[in-house]
Write a protein that holds these residues in place. Structure first.
Motif, mmCIF file in Angstrom:
data_model
loop_
_atom_site.group_PDB
_atom_site.id
_atom_site.type_symbol
_atom_site.label_atom_id
_atom_site.label_comp_id
_atom_site.label_asym_id
_atom_site.label_seq_id
_atom_site.Cartn_x
_atom_site.Cartn_y
_atom_site.Cartn_z
ATOM 1 N N GLY A 153 0.821 -1.203 0.000
ATOM 2 C CA GLY A 153 0.000 0.000 0.000
ATOM 3 C C GLY A 153 0.857 1.256 0.000
ATOM 4 O O GLY A 153 0.543 2.243 -0.687
ATOM 5 N N LYS A 154 1.970 1.244 0.759
ATOM 6 C CA LYS A 154 2.899 2.373 0.775
ATOM 7 C C LYS A 154 3.599 2.523 -0.567
ATOM 8 O O LYS A 154 3.871 3.640 -1.020
ATOM 9 N N VAL A 155 3.887 1.392 -1.213
ATOM 10 C CA VAL A 155 4.528 1.442 -2.538
ATOM 11 C C VAL A 155 3.597 2.082 -3.559
ATOM 12 O O VAL A 155 4.007 2.916 -4.371
ATOM 13 N N LEU A 156 2.318 1.703 -3.535
ATOM 14 C CA LEU A 156 1.349 2.281 -4.470
ATOM 15 C C LEU A 156 1.154 3.772 -4.193
ATOM 16 O O LEU A 156 0.972 4.574 -5.122
ATOM 17 N N MET A 180 -1.943 0.023 -10.681
ATOM 18 C CA MET A 180 -2.814 0.094 -9.502
ATOM 19 C C MET A 180 -4.089 -0.702 -9.717
ATOM 20 O O MET A 180 -4.613 -1.323 -8.792
ATOM 21 N N TRP A 181 -4.589 -0.690 -10.939
ATOM 22 C CA TRP A 181 -5.818 -1.399 -11.258
ATOM 23 C C TRP A 181 -5.656 -2.906 -11.076
ATOM 24 O O TRP A 181 -6.607 -3.612 -10.719
ATOM 25 N N SER A 182 -4.436 -3.387 -11.291
ATOM 26 C CA SER A 182 -4.204 -4.824 -11.126
ATOM 27 C C SER A 182 -4.341 -5.248 -9.674
ATOM 28 O O SER A 182 -4.579 -6.425 -9.383
ATOM 29 N N PHE A 183 -4.197 -4.318 -8.740
ATOM 30 C CA PHE A 183 -4.388 -4.627 -7.327
ATOM 31 C C PHE A 183 -5.846 -4.434 -6.904
ATOM 32 O O PHE A 183 -6.248 -4.882 -5.841
ATOM 33 N N ILE A 184 -6.611 -3.736 -7.747
ATOM 34 C CA ILE A 184 -8.032 -3.561 -7.462
ATOM 35 C C ILE A 184 -8.830 -4.774 -7.943
ATOM 36 O O ILE A 184 -9.749 -5.245 -7.280
ATOM 37 N N LEU A 201 -6.377 -2.626 -0.821
ATOM 38 C CA LEU A 201 -7.467 -2.294 -1.743
ATOM 39 C C LEU A 201 -7.856 -0.812 -1.661
ATOM 40 O O LEU A 201 -7.885 -0.134 -2.692
ATOM 41 N N PRO A 202 -8.148 -0.255 -0.484
ATOM 42 C CA PRO A 202 -8.461 1.176 -0.455
ATOM 43 C C PRO A 202 -7.286 2.042 -0.875
ATOM 44 O O PRO A 202 -7.480 3.106 -1.480
ATOM 45 N N ALA A 203 -6.052 1.608 -0.582
ATOM 46 C CA ALA A 203 -4.872 2.377 -1.011
ATOM 47 C C ALA A 203 -4.768 2.399 -2.527
ATOM 48 O O ALA A 203 -4.446 3.436 -3.123
ATOM 49 N N ALA A 204 -5.047 1.244 -3.162
ATOM 50 C CA ALA A 204 -4.976 1.174 -4.617
ATOM 51 C C ALA A 204 -6.067 2.025 -5.260
ATOM 52 O O ALA A 204 -5.824 2.733 -6.255
#
Length: 421
Positions: A153-156, A180-184, A201-204
């Motif tokens: 999440g910090k990386v994104l 980012m979408w790939s993590f959503i 998920l909320p971070a992405a």
């Protein structure tokens, strides 16, 4: 490749401050904890960041962690031009160390500060080439599968910041958004190959929405984001409130972009989307107070940008950057006013003169050029009336000037008068 200023090498001369006096290590270390000069001219703060910078190559992890934490504190405070100079002169070495730390360090706090520092570098530098190179480094690391124990999440969040400040065009921004979408989405072919913490998920979603604020609707691809409306609508009923809030912000921004068709498919149920429009319209005249000065935000995009940067920096850091970071002034069209403590005082000019011009008949010159022309008695009377007489223009002007000076002096005395009514 972008221009690189400075090789990042530091010697003992970098710890010389206060007009050549040598400052001991402990004094330089404590310099960061002292009350710093907000004018941006504090030599101790400048040398403190270099002192911390010199500790990054030490073998002891605790020393490196403390040094990196010190650098983060200075960059968040962003107290002057010297901080920008430090970043631009040493970003190659600093970012290189941060990536080494992210991959090799076993100390969670050190890794987190390293990721945070990379984002701050892109945020502070005023050199376009520097911010773009930082973006390329971070994007390459994330897209190639960053092997690290650091919170994704910090990386994104870091990727969002460096893209916001360093991407050169909409294509680079959309590439970061796709990561980012790939993590959503957890679908076949996604780079999300393992389970992540619930905070990812909320971070992405927030990072994706933050970058969407930088794109005009006509620049968005018709193929990449179809189905986004349906995805976010389904997340509105998620058990995690942070996920619901992030999805709600994304839908509000999509509705503001006036290009809903690029995020929807024919099978999408778009009835949920108008729910966000009422909330969106309430934000059209939003105002913020930054250090006593008003900041007007005219769109939901600006509100999302402000909230994301405030969350990244913290309240104090956000205010400091709003007041002193030129990049923030450009983004929010914010021009902080300089306080003037003497604005209510009366001023008296240092010098004021009166000039009077008069004309008289030309004096005939003698035929003999060796003799100087003399002033006739008639002209002498004219000069006397113009300069020495109490009714002359020059005398009247002098009288008016004296009256004006007395009025100014009386006004200064009135500043300290007490109203006895």
């Amino acid at each position: 490749m972008s221009q690189r200023r400075g090789n990042g090498n530091i010697d003992d001369n970098d710890v010389i401050c206060c007009r050549g006096s040598t400052m001991g290590r402990q004094e330089c270390y404590n310099g960061l904890n002292k009350d710093n000069d907000d004018s941006g001219n504090s030599p101790i703060l400048t040398k403190s960041i270099y002192w911390y910078f010199r500790q990054l190559d030490k073998k002891r992890a605790s020393v490196r962690e403390e040094a990196l934490s010190g650098i983060v504190k200075v960059l968040v405070r962003q107290t002057g031009v010297h901080v920008v100079d430090f970043v631009e002169n040493n970003f190659v070495t600093l970012v290189h160390y941060c990536f080494w730390c992210i991959r090799k360090s076993r100390v969670a706090k050190e890794m987190e500060n390293a990721v945070y520092t990379i984002g701050l570098v892109a945020m502070i530098t005023e050199c376009v080439d520097t911010s773009h190179e930082v973006y390329l480094d971070v994007f390459s690391a994330v897209s190639n599968g960053l092997k690290s124990k650091v919170d994704i999440g910090k990386v994104l969040e870091c990727l969002a910041i460096v893209t916001f400040f360093g991407a050169e065009n909409s294509d680079e921004t959309e590439k970061a958004m796709q990561l980012m979408w790939s993590f959503i989405l957890s679908e076949p072919g996604s780079t999300m190959k393992k389970k992540h913490s619930p905070a990812v998920l909320p971070a992405a979603i927030s990072a994706w929405t933050f970058l969407l604020t930088t794109l005009d609707g006509w620049r968005l691809s018709y193929k990449i984001w179809q189905g986004a409306t349906s995805c976010f609508s389904n997340l509105l009923n998620n058990e995690d409130k942070s996920v619901c809030a992030a999805a709600h912000d994304a839908l509000a921004l999509i509705s503001e972009s006036n290009c809903v068709e690029k995020f929807s498919t024919e099978a999408d149920d778009s009835k949920k989307l108008p729910v966000t429009i009422t909330y969106n319209q309430k934000c059209q005249t939003h105002c913020e107070t930054i250090n006593g000065q008003k900041l007007k935000l005219s769109s939901w995009s600006q509100i999302i940008q402000m909230n994301y940067l405030r969350q990244f920096l913290g309240e104090d850091g956000f205010v400091n950057h709003m007041m002193k970071n030129e990049n923030f002034h450009h983004i929010f069209e914010f021009s902080p006013e300089t306080e003037n403590s003497c604005s209510n005082m009366l001023y008296e000019p240092e010098r004021e003169e009166v000039q009077v011009r008069y004309f008289h008949r030309p004096v005939p010159i003698q035929q003999d050029s060796s003799l100087l022309p003399s002033m006739s008695s008639e002209n002498k009377q004219i000069v006397k009336r113009m300069t020495k007489s109490g009714n002359s223009s020059l005398s009247k002007a002098r009288t008016m000037l004296l009256k004006k000076k007395r009025m100014v002096q009386d006004g200064e005395n009135d500043l300290f008068a007490v109203d006895e009514e």
